[in-house]
Design a protein around this motif. Structure first.
Motif, short mmCIF file in Angstrom:
data_model
loop_
_atom_site.label_atom_id
_atom_site.label_comp_id
_atom_site.label_asym_id
_atom_site.label_seq_id
_atom_site.Cartn_x
_atom_site.Cartn_y
_atom_site.Cartn_z
N LEU A 181 0.86 -1.32 -0.11
CA LEU A 181 0.17 -0.03 0.00
C LEU A 181 0.84 1.19 0.12
N LYS A 182 0.61 2.35 -0.99
CA LYS A 182 1.36 3.36 -1.24
C LYS A 182 1.57 4.10 0.24
N PRO A 183 0.67 4.36 1.09
CA PRO A 183 0.83 5.21 2.34
C PRO A 183 1.86 4.34 3.12
N VAL A 184 1.98 3.19 3.18
CA VAL A 184 2.79 2.44 4.07
C VAL A 184 4.27 2.76 3.48
N VAL A 185 4.33 2.48 2.18
CA VAL A 185 5.76 2.74 1.87
C VAL A 185 6.42 4.00 2.04
N GLU A 186 5.59 5.15 2.18
CA GLU A 186 5.85 6.37 2.28
C GLU A 186 6.60 6.66 3.44
N THR A 187 6.13 5.90 4.56
CA THR A 187 6.50 5.88 5.79
C THR A 187 7.89 5.71 6.23
N ALA A 188 8.68 4.63 5.01
CA ALA A 188 9.71 4.17 5.11
C ALA A 188 10.97 4.93 4.24
N LYS A 189 10.33 6.15 3.86
CA LYS A 189 11.32 7.10 3.06
C LYS A 189 11.76 8.39 3.69
N TYR A 190 12.72 8.73 3.30
CA TYR A 190 13.22 9.92 3.75
C TYR A 190 14.02 10.70 2.50
N ARG A 191 13.51 11.73 2.29
CA ARG A 191 14.19 12.60 0.85
C ARG A 191 14.31 11.64 -0.02
N ASP A 192 13.22 10.87 -0.43
CA ASP A 192 12.99 9.86 -1.55
C ASP A 192 14.08 8.69 -1.38
N GLY A 193 14.67 8.68 -0.46
CA GLY A 193 15.53 7.61 -0.16
C GLY A 193 14.65 6.34 0.71
N LEU A 194 15.05 5.27 0.58
CA LEU A 194 14.34 4.11 1.44
C LEU A 194 15.40 3.85 2.78
N TYR A 195 14.88 4.06 3.80
CA TYR A 195 15.68 4.00 5.06
C TYR A 195 14.99 2.82 6.20
N ALA A 196 13.96 2.16 5.46
CA ALA A 196 13.23 1.21 6.46
C ALA A 196 12.62 0.19 5.44
N ALA A 197 12.14 -0.92 5.88
CA ALA A 197 11.53 -1.94 5.19
C ALA A 197 10.36 -2.14 5.83
N PRO A 198 9.11 -1.76 5.36
CA PRO A 198 7.98 -1.84 5.99
C PRO A 198 7.51 -3.32 6.32
N SER A 199 7.01 -3.27 7.64
CA SER A 199 6.81 -4.61 7.93
C SER A 199 5.36 -4.90 8.55
N THR A 200 4.89 -3.74 9.50
CA THR A 200 3.53 -4.10 9.51
C THR A 200 2.94 -2.35 9.45
N SER A 201 1.57 -2.60 9.09
CA SER A 201 1.05 -0.85 9.03
C SER A 201 -0.01 -0.99 10.35
N ASP A 202 -0.83 -0.09 10.37
CA ASP A 202 -1.68 0.20 11.43
C ASP A 202 -2.65 1.17 11.33
N GLY A 203 -3.77 0.90 11.31
CA GLY A 203 -4.89 1.98 11.26
C GLY A 203 -5.69 1.73 12.37
N GLY A 204 -6.32 2.65 13.21
CA GLY A 204 -7.24 2.69 14.15
C GLY A 204 -8.66 2.33 13.78
N MET A 205 -9.08 1.54 14.64
CA MET A 205 -10.54 1.19 14.37
C MET A 205 -11.32 1.08 15.58
N LEU A 206 -12.60 1.34 15.41
CA LEU A 206 -13.73 1.30 16.60
C LEU A 206 -14.07 0.11 16.78
N TYR A 207 -13.79 -0.48 17.68
CA TYR A 207 -14.32 -1.78 18.43
C TYR A 207 -15.60 -1.60 19.28
#
Length: 432
Positions: free
Chosen positions: A135-161
């Motif tokens: 998912l694109k929003p997940v990939v963007e969290t791993a980048k800094y100044r267009d470089g990849l500095y982390a590998a996406p492992s898990t995402s997270d979205g809050g939900m209402l239980y």
């Protein structure tokens, strides 16, 4: 559990090791990312994996599988506190001393920019990770100044239980889409004899990172913003005040129980599972754990409510990063590929309800049938708003926590807290 892990990871681990035998021993030439002069990922042998306490019980079996397949390159789990702020502080302390004690870091997604800017983590060979399948929003969290500095492992979205059994008994057929609907539904539920001592709603309102998350969600869900995409603050607005007022007023009128301002993730999960709450804002990991509790079969999830309709979650999750001061970096990259593979994501989804980064897993109808919350989770992630992506994230989140908590505990008005926060964040922004 070990039998399932063996099937899932035997192939991926062997392939990961084989595919990296040449590239991971690279020099200062092309590292597989199309860039030259990047980090040389050399050295094989033992490494460490550094993360918060494993509350799901799923991490060690995965590490055991790696260690069985790589007896000369074993990974040792260094377990940090459950509190995110304490995790970040210990990782920073290790980096500032340039210690090689930490190898692979399990970073909250909002720490990537800070750690990369300070050169505490290495830029990674981008082409060696299947980012196009995520998912694109997940990939963007791993980048800094267009470089990849982390590998996406898990995402997270809050939900209402929410408690399906109680809503149904109270004659409520749909989960609430707005804050007003949630309060109205709770009032009806509390008229039931079995619910008279229950509280309506809780999230994570202790003065720690969870408060930054919940505060940001409230502001965004009321049409406001904390900072723009460039980190410029804009939080002293009518929209932001409506969001903070929802939280403050909910504490005052008892919608959020008094003890709710002491809750972190686990506190709120246990309160919901023990029958103290009708509604709970939390991450997807709760889903599987609640299924093993006394409310099994009596709950479901929905998008977070907002002021005028469905709200916006803060984008959560964790990425794997490589400490700049670590040894055995070839092994570390192998391990990162193994840990962040689609097979691993599938395992964590099935065993711990952790949100995968891979699009295909959300669209797999067999998985959706088994995990009916996946469409809600995907919507949450795609609609999510990142927390401030700033280099000095620690200072920014501390300021948010200070002012938001002051409003929640009644020592400041919402208006004064937001005014103070805007001034503080503006000073930090100008100093960048």
């Amino acid at each position: 559990m070990k039998t399932r892990i063996t099937r899932a990871f035997q192939c991926s681990a062997v392939l990961a090791a084989a595919g990296l035998l040449l590239s991971a021993c690279g020099s200062s030439g092309d590292d597989g990312s199309g860039q030259t002069g990047a980090t040389s990922f050399e050295g094989r042998g033992p490494i460490t994996f550094v993360a918060g306490k494993d509350t799901t019980g799923t991490l060690q079996p995965l590490l055991d599988r790696w260690n069985k397949l790589h007896p000369k390159e074993k990974v040792t789990f260094i377990q940090l506190p459950t509190d995110a702020d304490a995790q970040r502080q210990q990782m920073i302390q290790n980096a500032e001393t340039k210690s090689d004690a930490y190898t692979v870091l399990y970073l909250d997604v909002v720490w990537t920019s800070e750690f990369a800017a300070h050169r505490w983590i290495d830029q990674l060979p981008e082409k060696q990770f299947p980012l196009d399948k995520m998912l694109k929003p997940v990939v963007e969290t791993a980048k800094y100044r267009d470089g990849l500095y982390a590998a996406p492992s898990t995402s997270d979205g809050g939900m209402l239980y929410y408690r399906t059994d109680l809503l149904k008994k109270a004659g409520i057929t749909q989960p609430p889409a707005t804050w007003a609907e949630m309060k109205s539904a709770c009032a009806k539920v509390k008229k039931l004899p079995e619910a008279k001592d229950m509280s309506c709603y809780a999230g994570q309102f202790q003065k720690y990172e969870g408060l930054t998350v919940n505060f940001s969600e409230a502001v965004n869900s009321a049409g406001g913003t904390v900072t723009d995409a460039n980190g410029k603050p804009d939080v002293d607005t009518a929209e932001a005040k409506k969001g903070l007022d929802f939280l403050v007023d909910s504490v005052k009128d008892g919608t959020i129980p008094k003890e709710g301002i002491t809750y972190q993730e686990e506190d709120s999960r246990q309160a919901f599972q023990s029958g103290k709450l009708v509604f709970l804002r939390n991450w997807p990991y709760v889903y599987s754990l609640a299924g093993k509790s006394e409310i099994a079969g009596k709950y479901a999830v929905a998008p977070l409510p907002g002021l005028n309709g469905p709200g916006s979650s803060s984008l959560g999750g964790h990425n794997l990063a490589l400490s700049s001061f670590a040894k055995n970096k070839a092994t570390a990259v192998d391990f990162m590929k193994f840990y962040t593979s689609e097979e691993s994501a599938n395992y964590f989804l099935k065993e711990a309800a952790l949100a995968p980064p891979y699009t295909a897993l959300y669209d797999d109808q067999a998985l959706v049938k088994q995990y009916p919350y996946l469409p809600v989770l995907k919507e949450s992630i795609l609609r999510a708003v990142p927390r401030p992506r700033v280099v000095q994230y620690g200072d920014v989140t501390a300021a948010i926590q200070q002012e938001a908590y002051a409003a929640l505990n009644g020592s400041k008005s919402s208006a004064q807290a937001l005014k103070n926060l805007q001034k503080d964040l503006q000073q930090k922004y100008a100093a960048q």
